[in-house]
Design a protein around this motif. Structure first.
Motif, PDB file in Angstrom:
ATOM      1  N   LEU A 118      33.708  80.737 -36.075  1.00 29.32           N
ATOM      2  CA  LEU A 118      32.578  80.567 -36.129  1.00 29.32           C
ATOM      3  C   LEU A 118      31.623  80.271 -37.193  1.00 29.32           C
ATOM      4  CD1 LEU A 118      31.951  84.034 -33.956  1.00 29.32           C
ATOM      5  CD2 LEU A 118      31.871  81.451 -33.223  1.00 29.32           C
ATOM      6  N   GLY A 119      32.253  79.655 -38.101  1.00 26.63           N
ATOM      7  CA  GLY A 119      31.605  78.994 -39.172  1.00 26.63           C
ATOM      8  C   GLY A 119      31.311  79.656 -40.567  1.00 26.63           C
ATOM      9  N   PHE A 120      31.878  80.674 -40.649  1.00 36.27           N
ATOM     10  CA  PHE A 120      31.732  81.654 -41.985  1.00 36.27           C
ATOM     11  C   PHE A 120      33.141  81.974 -42.826  1.00 36.27           C
ATOM     12  CE2 PHE A 120      31.519  84.661 -38.259  1.00 36.27           C
ATOM     13  CZ  PHE A 120      32.779  85.411 -38.566  1.00 36.27           C
ATOM     14  N   VAL A 121      32.928  82.494 -43.791  1.00 36.70           N
ATOM     15  CA  VAL A 121      34.265  82.871 -44.416  1.00 36.70           C
ATOM     16  C   VAL A 121      34.142  84.221 -44.560  1.00 36.70           C
ATOM     17  CG1 VAL A 121      35.271  83.072 -46.797  1.00 36.70           C
ATOM     18  CG2 VAL A 121      34.630  80.893 -46.187  1.00 36.70           C
ATOM     19  N   CYS A 122      35.466  84.781 -43.844  1.00 33.66           N
ATOM     20  CA  CYS A 122      35.699  86.279 -43.676  1.00 33.66           C
ATOM     21  C   CYS A 122      36.306  86.766 -44.796  1.00 33.66           C
ATOM     22  CB  CYS A 122      36.239  86.767 -42.321  1.00 33.66           C
ATOM     23  SG  CYS A 122      36.533  88.429 -42.026  1.00 33.66           S
ATOM     24  N   LEU A 123      35.795  87.865 -45.299  1.00 30.30           N
ATOM     25  CA  LEU A 123      36.739  88.976 -46.334  1.00 30.30           C
ATOM     26  C   LEU A 123      36.791  90.179 -45.749  1.00 30.30           C
ATOM     27  CD1 LEU A 123      34.450  88.290 -49.512  1.00 30.30           C
ATOM     28  CD2 LEU A 123      36.996  87.477 -49.212  1.00 30.30           C
ATOM     29  N   PRO A 124      38.260  90.268 -45.076  1.00 29.50           N
ATOM     30  CA  PRO A 124      38.374  91.659 -44.416  1.00 29.50           C
ATOM     31  C   PRO A 124      38.743  92.690 -45.687  1.00 29.50           C
ATOM     32  CG  PRO A 124      40.427  89.927 -44.444  1.00 29.50           C
ATOM     33  CD  PRO A 124      39.304  89.480 -45.304  1.00 29.50           C
ATOM     34  N   VAL A 125      37.711  93.657 -45.252  1.00 32.06           N
ATOM     35  CA  VAL A 125      37.635  94.830 -46.170  1.00 32.06           C
ATOM     36  C   VAL A 125      38.701  95.781 -45.998  1.00 32.06           C
ATOM     37  CG1 VAL A 125      36.192  96.321 -47.524  1.00 32.06           C
ATOM     38  CG2 VAL A 125      35.272  93.977 -47.081  1.00 32.06           C
ATOM     39  N   ALA A 126      38.598  96.374 -44.836  1.00 30.83           N
ATOM     40  CA  ALA A 126      39.062  97.550 -44.333  1.00 30.83           C
ATOM     41  C   ALA A 126      39.462  97.475 -42.945  1.00 30.83           C
ATOM     42  CB  ALA A 126      38.329  98.857 -44.726  1.00 30.83           C
ATOM     43  N   ARG A 127      40.636  97.748 -42.447  1.00 29.42           N
ATOM     44  CA  ARG A 127      41.110  98.074 -41.023  1.00 29.42           C
ATOM     45  C   ARG A 127      41.701  99.457 -40.614  1.00 29.42           C
ATOM     46  NH1 ARG A 127      42.203  94.630 -36.590  1.00 29.42           N
ATOM     47  NH2 ARG A 127      39.915  93.844 -37.338  1.00 29.42           N
ATOM     48  N   GLY A 128      41.233 100.145 -39.746  1.00 30.12           N
ATOM     49  CA  GLY A 128      41.834 101.325 -39.425  1.00 30.12           C
ATOM     50  C   GLY A 128      41.823 101.692 -37.731  1.00 30.12           C
ATOM     51  N   GLY A 129      42.969 101.502 -37.187  1.00 28.46           N
ATOM     52  CA  GLY A 129      42.973 101.646 -35.834  1.00 28.46           C
ATOM     53  C   GLY A 129      42.235 100.446 -35.192  1.00 28.46           C
TER      54      GLY A 129
END
Length: 216
Positions: free
Chosen positions: A44-55
């Motif tokens: 979708l045109g942005f750069v994503c920084l995945p910070v946290a994921r829980g469930g």
């Protein structure tokens, strides 16, 4: 940065200045190589920084800039999530446009594509639904603003040309909901591998965002 802690803060109606300060510290850590977070080019045109994921819950930073690498898009910018979104604008501007989608057997302009993501790969397949769409209400959000988007609502995010923008995006999955995108008629099932930025690109993206945020 934990989902529930941020969710409570961003939906409280009074976001503390400590939120962007904490993000700035995180960006500085990423830029200096002190974090394992690696950026991803999002379709979708942005750069994503995945910070946290829980469930079913996650926290990401989304960065839009002409100075950052962009991924190609095989469908369109109009989509709906399988998750409820809470978005906080760190700097720049987001125009969130709602889109009305109507099933149409004749005169359809698009088809709905289901997007199933796993392991950095998006599998896109036609749902069999052909549709027309119309633009609906739009909201413009700037630094310090919070907006929400329930799962299943079609929309697109428009960033003004030349305006670097960053948001905190909180997602909470909703059982039974699907990720859908409007695609051109006739688009077949296909697979898109999300491109991961290397260490240098990740550091450059974080440094760029930190510089903007420090001036906000």
């Amino acid at each position: 940065m934990k989902y529930q802690e941020l969710h409570d803060e961003l939906t409280s109606g009074a976001v503390s200045p400590s939120v962007p300060r904490r993000v700035l510290g995180l960006l500085e850590d990423i830029a200096a190589g002190r974090s394992a977070i690696r950026a991803v080019r999002h379709p979708l045109g942005f750069v994503c920084l995945p910070v946290a994921r829980g469930g079913a819950c996650g926290v990401c930073l989304h960065l839009w800039s002409a100075d950052l690498p962009r991924a190609g898009n095989t469908t369109s910018e109009v989509h709906c999530h399988s998750w409820d979104l809470v978005s906080y604008v760190l700097y720049g501007q987001v125009r969130n446009e709602l889109v009305g989608v109507t099933d149409s057997a004749t005169g359809a302009t698009h088809q709905l594509m289901r997007v199933v993501s796993a392991g950095g790969v998006d599998n896109l397949s036609p749902t069999g639904r052909t549709v027309t769409f119309r633009e609906g209400a739009a909201g413009v959000y700037r630094a310090g603003d919070v907006y929400t988007m329930p799962a299943g609502v079609f929309h697109r995010s428009v960033i003004p040309d030349g305006v670097d923008t960053a948001t905190i995006a909180l997602g909470s999955g909703r059982p039974g909901a699907a990720d859908l995108s409007l695609g051109p008629l006739g688009t077949r099932s296909h697979r898109v591998t999300r491109e991961r930025c290397d260490d240098e690109e990740t550091a450059r993206a974080a440094r760029l965002a930190a510089d903007h945020l420090a001036r906000t």
